[in-house]
Design a protein around this motif. Sequence first.
Motif, PDB file in Angstrom:
ATOM      1  N   ALA A  85       0.826  -1.212   0.000  1.00  0.00           N
ATOM      2  CA  ALA A  85       0.000   0.000   0.000  1.00  0.00           C
ATOM      3  C   ALA A  85       0.861   1.263   0.000  1.00  0.00           C
ATOM      4  O   ALA A  85       0.508   2.270   0.599  1.00  0.00           O
ATOM      5  CB  ALA A  85      -0.951   0.002   1.195  1.00  0.00           C
ATOM      6  N   GLY A  86       2.002   1.180  -0.676  1.00  0.00           N
ATOM      7  CA  GLY A  86       2.895   2.318  -0.761  1.00  0.00           C
ATOM      8  C   GLY A  86       3.733   2.548   0.482  1.00  0.00           C
ATOM      9  O   GLY A  86       4.525   3.499   0.525  1.00  0.00           O
ATOM     10  N   ALA A  87       3.570   1.706   1.493  1.00  0.00           N
ATOM     11  CA  ALA A  87       4.272   1.868   2.767  1.00  0.00           C
ATOM     12  C   ALA A  87       5.429   0.884   2.878  1.00  0.00           C
ATOM     13  O   ALA A  87       5.408  -0.188   2.267  1.00  0.00           O
ATOM     14  CB  ALA A  87       3.310   1.661   3.928  1.00  0.00           C
ATOM     15  N   GLU A  88       6.420   1.262   3.681  1.00  0.00           N
ATOM     16  CA  GLU A  88       7.512   0.362   4.022  1.00  0.00           C
ATOM     17  C   GLU A  88       7.170  -0.308   5.350  1.00  0.00           C
ATOM     18  O   GLU A  88       6.801   0.367   6.317  1.00  0.00           O
ATOM     19  CB  GLU A  88       8.818   1.137   4.151  1.00  0.00           C
ATOM     20  N   ILE A  89       7.285  -1.626   5.378  1.00  0.00           N
ATOM     21  CA  ILE A  89       6.878  -2.385   6.555  1.00  0.00           C
ATOM     22  C   ILE A  89       8.048  -3.235   7.030  1.00  0.00           C
ATOM     23  O   ILE A  89       8.693  -3.921   6.227  1.00  0.00           O
ATOM     24  CB  ILE A  89       5.660  -3.270   6.247  1.00  0.00           C
ATOM     25  N   GLU A  90       8.308  -3.165   8.327  1.00  0.00           N
ATOM     26  CA  GLU A  90       9.354  -3.999   8.912  1.00  0.00           C
ATOM     27  C   GLU A  90       8.828  -4.717  10.143  1.00  0.00           C
ATOM     28  O   GLU A  90       7.826  -4.308  10.745  1.00  0.00           O
ATOM     29  CB  GLU A  90      10.604  -3.182   9.230  1.00  0.00           C
ATOM     30  N   PHE A  91       9.509  -5.783  10.496  1.00  0.00           N
ATOM     31  CA  PHE A  91       9.054  -6.677  11.553  1.00  0.00           C
ATOM     32  C   PHE A  91      10.176  -6.932  12.558  1.00  0.00           C
ATOM     33  O   PHE A  91      11.347  -7.011  12.188  1.00  0.00           O
ATOM     34  CB  PHE A  91       8.623  -8.031  10.965  1.00  0.00           C
ATOM     35  N   VAL A  92       9.784  -7.067  13.815  1.00  0.00           N
ATOM     36  CA  VAL A  92      10.709  -7.478  14.867  1.00  0.00           C
ATOM     37  C   VAL A  92      10.026  -8.559  15.694  1.00  0.00           C
ATOM     38  O   VAL A  92       8.863  -8.398  16.097  1.00  0.00           O
ATOM     39  CB  VAL A  92      11.116  -6.299  15.769  1.00  0.00           C
ATOM     40  N   GLN A  93      10.722  -9.659  15.939  1.00  0.00           N
ATOM     41  CA  GLN A  93      10.145 -10.705  16.774  1.00  0.00           C
ATOM     42  C   GLN A  93      10.096 -10.245  18.220  1.00  0.00           C
ATOM     43  O   GLN A  93      11.066  -9.692  18.744  1.00  0.00           O
ATOM     44  CB  GLN A  93      10.936 -12.009  16.659  1.00  0.00           C
ATOM     45  N   VAL A  94       8.945 -10.469  18.858  1.00  0.00           N
ATOM     46  CA  VAL A  94       8.754 -10.103  20.252  1.00  0.00           C
ATOM     47  C   VAL A  94       8.594 -11.369  21.090  1.00  0.00           C
ATOM     48  O   VAL A  94       8.683 -12.484  20.575  1.00  0.00           O
ATOM     49  CB  VAL A  94       7.558  -9.133  20.404  1.00  0.00           C
ATOM     50  N   GLN A  95       8.336 -11.193  22.378  1.00  0.00           N
ATOM     51  CA  GLN A  95       8.371 -12.319  23.306  1.00  0.00           C
ATOM     52  C   GLN A  95       6.954 -12.766  23.675  1.00  0.00           C
ATOM     53  O   GLN A  95       6.333 -12.225  24.583  1.00  0.00           O
ATOM     54  CB  GLN A  95       9.169 -11.936  24.552  1.00  0.00           C
ATOM     55  N   HIS A  96       6.481 -13.759  22.942  1.00  0.00           N
ATOM     56  CA  HIS A  96       5.160 -14.324  23.195  1.00  0.00           C
ATOM     57  C   HIS A  96       5.313 -15.834  23.354  1.00  0.00           C
ATOM     58  O   HIS A  96       6.428 -16.366  23.338  1.00  0.00           O
ATOM     59  CB  HIS A  96       4.215 -13.945  22.054  1.00  0.00           C
ATOM     60  N   THR A  97       4.208 -16.529  23.489  1.00  0.00           N
ATOM     61  CA  THR A  97       4.264 -17.977  23.710  1.00  0.00           C
ATOM     62  C   THR A  97       4.499 -18.749  22.421  1.00  0.00           C
ATOM     63  O   THR A  97       4.844 -19.927  22.460  1.00  0.00           O
ATOM     64  CB  THR A  97       2.973 -18.458  24.392  1.00  0.00           C
ATOM     65  N   ILE A  98       4.253 -18.131  21.271  1.00  0.00           N
ATOM     66  CA  ILE A  98       4.634 -18.669  19.966  1.00  0.00           C
ATOM     67  C   ILE A  98       5.292 -17.535  19.189  1.00  0.00           C
ATOM     68  O   ILE A  98       5.326 -16.388  19.640  1.00  0.00           O
ATOM     69  CB  ILE A  98       3.426 -19.236  19.178  1.00  0.00           C
ATOM     70  N   THR A  99       5.828 -17.830  18.017  1.00  0.00           N
ATOM     71  CA  THR A  99       6.464 -16.795  17.206  1.00  0.00           C
ATOM     72  C   THR A  99       5.476 -15.664  16.921  1.00  0.00           C
ATOM     73  O   THR A  99       4.364 -15.889  16.432  1.00  0.00           O
ATOM     74  CB  THR A  99       6.962 -17.371  15.876  1.00  0.00           C
ATOM     75  N   CYS A 100       5.885 -14.455  17.244  1.00  0.00           N
ATOM     76  CA  CYS A 100       5.023 -13.284  17.068  1.00  0.00           C
ATOM     77  C   CYS A 100       5.893 -12.109  16.654  1.00  0.00           C
ATOM     78  O   CYS A 100       7.020 -11.950  17.146  1.00  0.00           O
ATOM     79  CB  CYS A 100       4.293 -12.970  18.380  1.00  0.00           C
ATOM     80  N   TYR A 101       5.350 -11.275  15.755  1.00  0.00           N
ATOM     81  CA  TYR A 101       6.085 -10.128  15.250  1.00  0.00           C
ATOM     82  C   TYR A 101       5.355  -8.824  15.548  1.00  0.00           C
ATOM     83  O   TYR A 101       4.142  -8.704  15.303  1.00  0.00           O
ATOM     84  CB  TYR A 101       6.296 -10.240  13.743  1.00  0.00           C
ATOM     85  N   ALA A 102       6.097  -7.848  16.062  1.00  0.00           N
ATOM     86  CA  ALA A 102       5.619  -6.475  16.063  1.00  0.00           C
ATOM     87  C   ALA A 102       5.815  -5.910  14.659  1.00  0.00           C
ATOM     88  O   ALA A 102       6.699  -6.363  13.913  1.00  0.00           O
ATOM     89  CB  ALA A 102       6.373  -5.647  17.082  1.00  0.00           C
ATOM     90  N   VAL A 103       4.984  -4.937  14.301  1.00  0.00           N
ATOM     91  CA  VAL A 103       4.961  -4.426  12.931  1.00  0.00           C
ATOM     92  C   VAL A 103       5.136  -2.906  12.940  1.00  0.00           C
ATOM     93  O   VAL A 103       4.466  -2.201  13.702  1.00  0.00           O
ATOM     94  CB  VAL A 103       3.618  -4.777  12.249  1.00  0.00           C
ATOM     95  N   LYS A 104       6.024  -2.417  12.092  1.00  0.00           N
ATOM     96  CA  LYS A 104       6.222  -0.978  11.913  1.00  0.00           C
ATOM     97  C   LYS A 104       5.860  -0.607  10.485  1.00  0.00           C
ATOM     98  O   LYS A 104       6.376  -1.196   9.536  1.00  0.00           O
ATOM     99  CB  LYS A 104       7.682  -0.600  12.196  1.00  0.00           C
ATOM    100  N   ILE A 105       4.945   0.345  10.340  1.00  0.00           N
ATOM    101  CA  ILE A 105       4.499   0.792   9.018  1.00  0.00           C
ATOM    102  C   ILE A 105       4.877   2.259   8.859  1.00  0.00           C
ATOM    103  O   ILE A 105       4.459   3.110   9.650  1.00  0.00           O
ATOM    104  CB  ILE A 105       2.973   0.615   8.859  1.00  0.00           C
ATOM    105  N   THR A 106       5.677   2.553   7.832  1.00  0.00           N
ATOM    106  CA  THR A 106       6.122   3.915   7.570  1.00  0.00           C
ATOM    107  C   THR A 106       5.587   4.361   6.221  1.00  0.00           C
ATOM    108  O   THR A 106       5.797   3.688   5.202  1.00  0.00           O
ATOM    109  CB  THR A 106       7.661   3.998   7.567  1.00  0.00           C
ATOM    110  N   TYR A 107       4.894   5.494   6.214  1.00  0.00           N
ATOM    111  CA  TYR A 107       4.315   6.003   4.972  1.00  0.00           C
ATOM    112  C   TYR A 107       4.463   7.514   4.938  1.00  0.00           C
ATOM    113  O   TYR A 107       3.926   8.216   5.805  1.00  0.00           O
ATOM    114  CB  TYR A 107       2.844   5.624   4.864  1.00  0.00           C
ATOM    115  N   GLN A 108       5.190   8.013   3.955  1.00  0.00           N
ATOM    116  CA  GLN A 108       5.420   9.447   3.760  1.00  0.00           C
ATOM    117  C   GLN A 108       5.816  10.123   5.070  1.00  0.00           C
ATOM    118  O   GLN A 108       5.292  11.180   5.435  1.00  0.00           O
ATOM    119  CB  GLN A 108       4.174  10.095   3.150  1.00  0.00           C
TER     120      GLN A 108
END
Length: 254
Positions: A132-155
Amino acid sequence: MQIKTDRGAKMNVKILGYWGGYPAAGGATAGYLVTTDEGQILLDCGSGVMSKLPTETCVEDLSGVILSHLHHDHIADLGVLQYAAAGAIRNGRMLNKLKLYAPDNPVDILNGLYGEHTEVISIDPSSKIQLAGAEIEFVQVQHTITCYAVKITYQGKVLVYSGDTSYCDSLIELARDADIFLCEATICEGSVHTTGQGHMNALQAGMIAGQANVKQLVLVHLPGDGDLEFMRDEASRSFQGPVDIPEPLRMYVV
């Protein structure tokens, strides 16, 4: 496709669901619709989200879906969304498969997401994606299964979504100087909603928001039996900026 944003807005986020585990009556668990001038992204698709989504958009207008992790309160309505995609493809309203970004485990749950209507793409935290025209990056966080926090940067505008996690430094770095921070706060004094494993309370969410110097904190993944005003006050003890408890279908302009 014509994307509807507020005049002059760069990026909007509509809260479709914000309860954790299971929804309060008439509500929905995790689901956040992010709209840029170039498309729409659905973050998580929990229980009840598909009862809210049609008031805001239709499946053929989604640029893609991002699942923070594969617990049911974040994916429960995904099968229903896939039914909508299958119908849209069958009737010629949707030319391409529904793009779905997800962790690669648990494998048994991931395997159930594949279909002729869906393109499943495994999240690689070492790589950024464009959607959607945005740059998206992920970082693994600490949950009971694999989970990612999400950063969305747009303009130049930044939205960060914590996913489900206990307190972790990696989330502080991801959320650094974000315009809006959707942060889980599942644990509440007096609540019996959760065991608390792999989660935070509002005070910890505020601590991360404060250390990351975000502009606005929105508490999400809330316990249905929690004292939400108490939680707002707890977050405000460690974060001096605005702290919001979301309302159904609340729109934030980033």
